[in-house]
Structure formats: C-alpha cells, structure tokens
Design a protein around this motif. Structure first.
Motif, PDB file in Angstrom:
ATOM      1  N   LEU A  65     -53.184 -30.924  -2.825  1.00 48.70           N
ATOM      2  CA  LEU A  65     -51.716 -30.792  -2.535  1.00 48.70           C
ATOM      3  C   LEU A  65     -50.835 -30.505  -4.001  1.00 48.70           C
ATOM      4  O   LEU A  65     -50.005 -29.933  -4.181  1.00 48.70           O
ATOM      5  N   LEU A  66     -51.872 -31.165  -4.910  1.00 48.25           N
ATOM      6  CA  LEU A  66     -51.098 -30.701  -6.580  1.00 48.25           C
ATOM      7  C   LEU A  66     -51.130 -29.334  -6.735  1.00 48.25           C
ATOM      8  O   LEU A  66     -50.347 -28.493  -7.255  1.00 48.25           O
ATOM      9  N   ALA A  67     -52.460 -28.866  -6.441  1.00 51.85           N
ATOM     10  CA  ALA A  67     -52.602 -27.257  -6.547  1.00 51.85           C
ATOM     11  C   ALA A  67     -51.472 -26.495  -5.868  1.00 51.85           C
ATOM     12  O   ALA A  67     -51.143 -25.568  -6.362  1.00 51.85           O
ATOM     13  N   ILE A  68     -51.496 -26.775  -4.704  1.00 55.27           N
ATOM     14  CA  ILE A  68     -50.452 -26.136  -3.718  1.00 55.27           C
ATOM     15  C   ILE A  68     -49.067 -26.240  -4.297  1.00 55.27           C
ATOM     16  O   ILE A  68     -48.240 -25.153  -4.443  1.00 55.27           O
ATOM     17  N   SER A  69     -48.585 -27.603  -4.686  1.00 59.66           N
ATOM     18  CA  SER A  69     -47.281 -27.228  -5.108  1.00 59.66           C
ATOM     19  C   SER A  69     -46.898 -26.877  -6.599  1.00 59.66           C
ATOM     20  O   SER A  69     -46.049 -26.495  -6.911  1.00 59.66           O
ATOM     21  N   CYS A  70     -48.271 -26.638  -7.473  1.00 62.82           N
ATOM     22  CA  CYS A  70     -47.846 -26.095  -8.694  1.00 62.82           C
ATOM     23  C   CYS A  70     -48.294 -24.450  -8.718  1.00 62.82           C
ATOM     24  O   CYS A  70     -48.061 -23.965  -9.596  1.00 62.82           O
ATOM     25  N   THR A  71     -48.479 -23.945  -7.534  1.00 64.75           N
ATOM     26  CA  THR A  71     -48.755 -22.468  -7.599  1.00 64.75           C
ATOM     27  C   THR A  71     -47.438 -21.594  -7.357  1.00 64.75           C
ATOM     28  O   THR A  71     -46.837 -22.089  -6.676  1.00 64.75           O
ATOM     29  N   GLY A  72     -47.529 -20.564  -8.151  1.00 66.55           N
ATOM     30  CA  GLY A  72     -46.299 -19.662  -8.106  1.00 66.55           C
ATOM     31  C   GLY A  72     -45.038 -20.294  -8.389  1.00 66.55           C
ATOM     32  O   GLY A  72     -44.849 -21.432  -8.631  1.00 66.55           O
ATOM     33  N   GLU A  73     -43.974 -19.261  -8.688  1.00 68.35           N
ATOM     34  CA  GLU A  73     -42.615 -19.698  -9.125  1.00 68.35           C
ATOM     35  C   GLU A  73     -41.743 -20.273  -7.919  1.00 68.35           C
ATOM     36  O   GLU A  73     -42.171 -19.824  -6.815  1.00 68.35           O
ATOM     37  N   ASP A  74     -40.912 -21.022  -8.119  1.00 68.68           N
ATOM     38  CA  ASP A  74     -39.792 -21.364  -7.097  1.00 68.68           C
ATOM     39  C   ASP A  74     -38.724 -20.126  -6.818  1.00 68.68           C
ATOM     40  O   ASP A  74     -38.021 -19.986  -7.498  1.00 68.68           O
ATOM     41  N   ARG A  75     -39.211 -19.412  -5.833  1.00 68.71           N
ATOM     42  CA  ARG A  75     -38.711 -18.269  -5.466  1.00 68.71           C
ATOM     43  C   ARG A  75     -37.451 -18.459  -4.748  1.00 68.71           C
ATOM     44  O   ARG A  75     -37.462 -19.098  -3.731  1.00 68.71           O
ATOM     45  N   PRO A  76     -36.249 -17.672  -5.152  1.00 73.53           N
ATOM     46  CA  PRO A  76     -34.954 -18.000  -4.472  1.00 73.53           C
ATOM     47  C   PRO A  76     -35.355 -17.361  -2.960  1.00 73.53           C
ATOM     48  O   PRO A  76     -35.894 -16.467  -2.552  1.00 73.53           O
ATOM     49  N   PRO A  77     -34.401 -18.207  -1.986  1.00 73.45           N
ATOM     50  CA  PRO A  77     -34.375 -17.537  -0.617  1.00 73.45           C
ATOM     51  C   PRO A  77     -33.941 -16.085  -0.518  1.00 73.45           C
ATOM     52  O   PRO A  77     -33.267 -15.519  -1.135  1.00 73.45           O
ATOM     53  N   GLU A  78     -34.112 -15.522   0.617  1.00 79.13           N
ATOM     54  CA  GLU A  78     -33.389 -14.338   0.927  1.00 79.13           C
ATOM     55  C   GLU A  78     -32.022 -14.093   0.547  1.00 79.13           C
ATOM     56  O   GLU A  78     -31.315 -15.148   1.294  1.00 79.13           O
ATOM     57  N   GLY A  79     -31.551 -13.090   0.171  1.00 83.47           N
ATOM     58  CA  GLY A  79     -29.827 -12.954   0.177  1.00 83.47           C
ATOM     59  C   GLY A  79     -29.339 -13.465  -1.124  1.00 83.47           C
ATOM     60  O   GLY A  79     -28.401 -13.534  -1.482  1.00 83.47           O
ATOM     61  N   VAL A  80     -30.246 -14.307  -2.027  1.00 86.37           N
ATOM     62  CA  VAL A  80     -29.667 -14.709  -3.159  1.00 86.37           C
ATOM     63  C   VAL A  80     -29.754 -13.713  -4.281  1.00 86.37           C
ATOM     64  O   VAL A  80     -30.740 -12.902  -4.542  1.00 86.37           O
ATOM     65  N   VAL A  81     -28.607 -13.477  -4.723  1.00 89.62           N
ATOM     66  CA  VAL A  81     -28.607 -12.429  -5.936  1.00 89.62           C
ATOM     67  C   VAL A  81     -29.481 -12.736  -7.389  1.00 89.62           C
ATOM     68  O   VAL A  81     -29.625 -13.779  -7.613  1.00 89.62           O
ATOM     69  N   SER A  82     -29.992 -11.905  -7.614  1.00 91.73           N
ATOM     70  CA  SER A  82     -30.675 -11.780  -9.055  1.00 91.73           C
ATOM     71  C   SER A  82     -30.116 -12.488 -10.127  1.00 91.73           C
ATOM     72  O   SER A  82     -28.650 -12.474 -10.155  1.00 91.73           O
ATOM     73  N   GLN A  83     -30.701 -13.442 -11.154  1.00 94.18           N
ATOM     74  CA  GLN A  83     -30.160 -13.705 -12.128  1.00 94.18           C
ATOM     75  C   GLN A  83     -29.469 -12.666 -13.144  1.00 94.18           C
ATOM     76  O   GLN A  83     -28.324 -12.870 -13.488  1.00 94.18           O
ATOM     77  N   GLU A  84     -29.775 -11.352 -13.273  1.00 95.71           N
ATOM     78  CA  GLU A  84     -29.324 -10.360 -13.920  1.00 95.71           C
ATOM     79  C   GLU A  84     -27.944  -9.909 -13.524  1.00 95.71           C
ATOM     80  O   GLU A  84     -27.004  -9.759 -13.951  1.00 95.71           O
ATOM     81  N   LYS A  85     -27.896 -10.115 -11.967  1.00 93.53           N
ATOM     82  CA  LYS A  85     -26.649  -9.528 -11.296  1.00 93.53           C
ATOM     83  C   LYS A  85     -25.593 -10.581 -11.488  1.00 93.53           C
ATOM     84  O   LYS A  85     -24.419 -10.369 -11.685  1.00 93.53           O
ATOM     85  N   MET A  86     -26.122 -11.901 -11.247  1.00 97.04           N
ATOM     86  CA  MET A  86     -25.205 -13.038 -11.524  1.00 97.04           C
ATOM     87  C   MET A  86     -24.561 -13.091 -12.850  1.00 97.04           C
ATOM     88  O   MET A  86     -23.441 -13.296 -12.994  1.00 97.04           O
ATOM     89  N   VAL A  87     -25.304 -12.690 -13.637  1.00100.03           N
ATOM     90  CA  VAL A  87     -25.053 -12.744 -15.285  1.00100.03           C
ATOM     91  C   VAL A  87     -23.731 -11.709 -15.383  1.00100.03           C
ATOM     92  O   VAL A  87     -22.531 -12.005 -15.792  1.00100.03           O
ATOM     93  N   SER A  88     -24.151 -10.467 -14.909  1.00 98.28           N
ATOM     94  CA  SER A  88     -23.034  -9.422 -15.083  1.00 98.28           C
ATOM     95  C   SER A  88     -21.786  -9.691 -14.307  1.00 98.28           C
ATOM     96  O   SER A  88     -20.724  -9.442 -14.830  1.00 98.28           O
ATOM     97  N   PHE A  89     -22.036 -10.050 -13.057  1.00 98.80           N
ATOM     98  CA  PHE A  89     -20.860 -10.476 -12.287  1.00 98.80           C
ATOM     99  C   PHE A  89     -19.854 -11.704 -12.728  1.00 98.80           C
ATOM    100  O   PHE A  89     -18.760 -11.566 -12.854  1.00 98.80           O
ATOM    101  N   LEU A  90     -20.687 -12.629 -13.233  1.00105.29           N
ATOM    102  CA  LEU A  90     -19.794 -14.029 -13.674  1.00105.29           C
ATOM    103  C   LEU A  90     -19.481 -13.586 -15.044  1.00105.29           C
ATOM    104  O   LEU A  90     -18.136 -13.997 -15.065  1.00105.29           O
TER     105      LEU A  90
END
Length: 169
Positions: free
Chosen positions: A11-36
C-alpha cells in the motif's frame, strides 16, 4: 503478521508511485500562469480607469471572455482547473510564484524603458480636436504592447471646446 507487513509495504509503494496527476479537463500550470497573469493585468487596467462598479464589471467581463477565447478554454474548464489547484497548494504556489516572477520581469523591462508599473500610467497623451486624451489599450492582446486606441481621461471627462462669444457677453 508477515502478511500484514507485506500488505502495508504494498500500500505504501502504491501510494508513493507517480505524481498526483490532474484529472482530465484541468488546464496545465503553464496555461494557468499565462491566463491568470493576463487576467491580473486586465483587472488592473480596468481598475485604473476609475469607472463605476457596474461599468468596471462589464469591461472586465469583455476582457475575460477574450482571454477564454485566446487560450481556448471554457469557463467550466477554468473553474475546474482553479478548484483543482486550490486543493493542491504546492502546485498553486508554483503558479503564483511564476506569475509574480513574470510580472517582476515585465516591471523591470518597463522601468528600463522609462515607464511605470504594469497597469499604472501606461497611457500616452494624444492631441485631438477636443483636447488631450489618454491612450489606453482596450484589447487584452494590447495590454502588454503600446496602446493603439484613444480614450478620454475618465477623470477629466469629455468636455466640448468652449466657443468664444464675439460680443463679450
């Protein structure tokens, strides 16, 4: 007991793998920076016009809709993205840091050119038939460039030229 150890480790290994990816439809950080960043600049421009609250809201809404179109996102996608980043403070902090860095660079460049801060006094005076007018960017794409359209100074108001009375009455 031996199985419990392996289950906890799995369980610990599963919870630590990969990044917490945003759900589908979430604008990228780069686009949010430019927009905001552009939204902040638009808000500052509108605020500096010293319009009534209703007029300011209408004008900002115009800028906002133009930004949605420019970045190819809907209001719903923006709201979903904004709420996602609010729930992920580390990513929101990265976005805010990038916006501040970008505005700092803009401010430095403007100071080198002998201008004021973004959104504060970036207008030029222009001589017209009715007197001097301030030139302000009216389009979100013009906010970071030199303005091309003229608009009367809201503090001075538009005053017709005084006609002289030939009889001195």
């Amino acid at each position: 007991m031996k199985h419990t150890f392996w289950i906890i480790l799995l369980l610990l290994a599963i919870s630590c793998t990969g990044e917490d990816r945003p759900p589908e439809g979430v604008v990228s950080q780069e686009k949010m920076v430019s927009f905001l960043k552009e939204a902040y600049l638009a808000e500052t421009k509108v605020k500096n016009l010293h319009l009534s609250r209703d007029s300011s809201a209408l004008l900002f809404r115009h800028y906002e809709l133009a930004l949605y179109e420019k970045y190819g996102i809907s209001e719903e996608e923006f709201t979903l993205s904004y709420n996602y980043y609010l729930q992920n403070p580390t990513q929101l902090e990265d976005i805010n840091g990038a916006i501040l860095d970008s505005l700092g660079v803009m401010e430095s460049l403007l100071e080198k050119e002998g201008r004021d801060r973004p959104g504060e006094g970036n207008e030029e005076e222009e001589e017209t038939d009715t007197g001097k007018q301030k030139r302000l960017p009216l389009d979100p794409e013009e906010m970071e460039q030199d303005p091309e359209g003229a608009m009367p100074d809201p503090e001075e108001g538009e005053q017709p030229a005084a006609e002289e009375d030939p009889e001195g009455a």
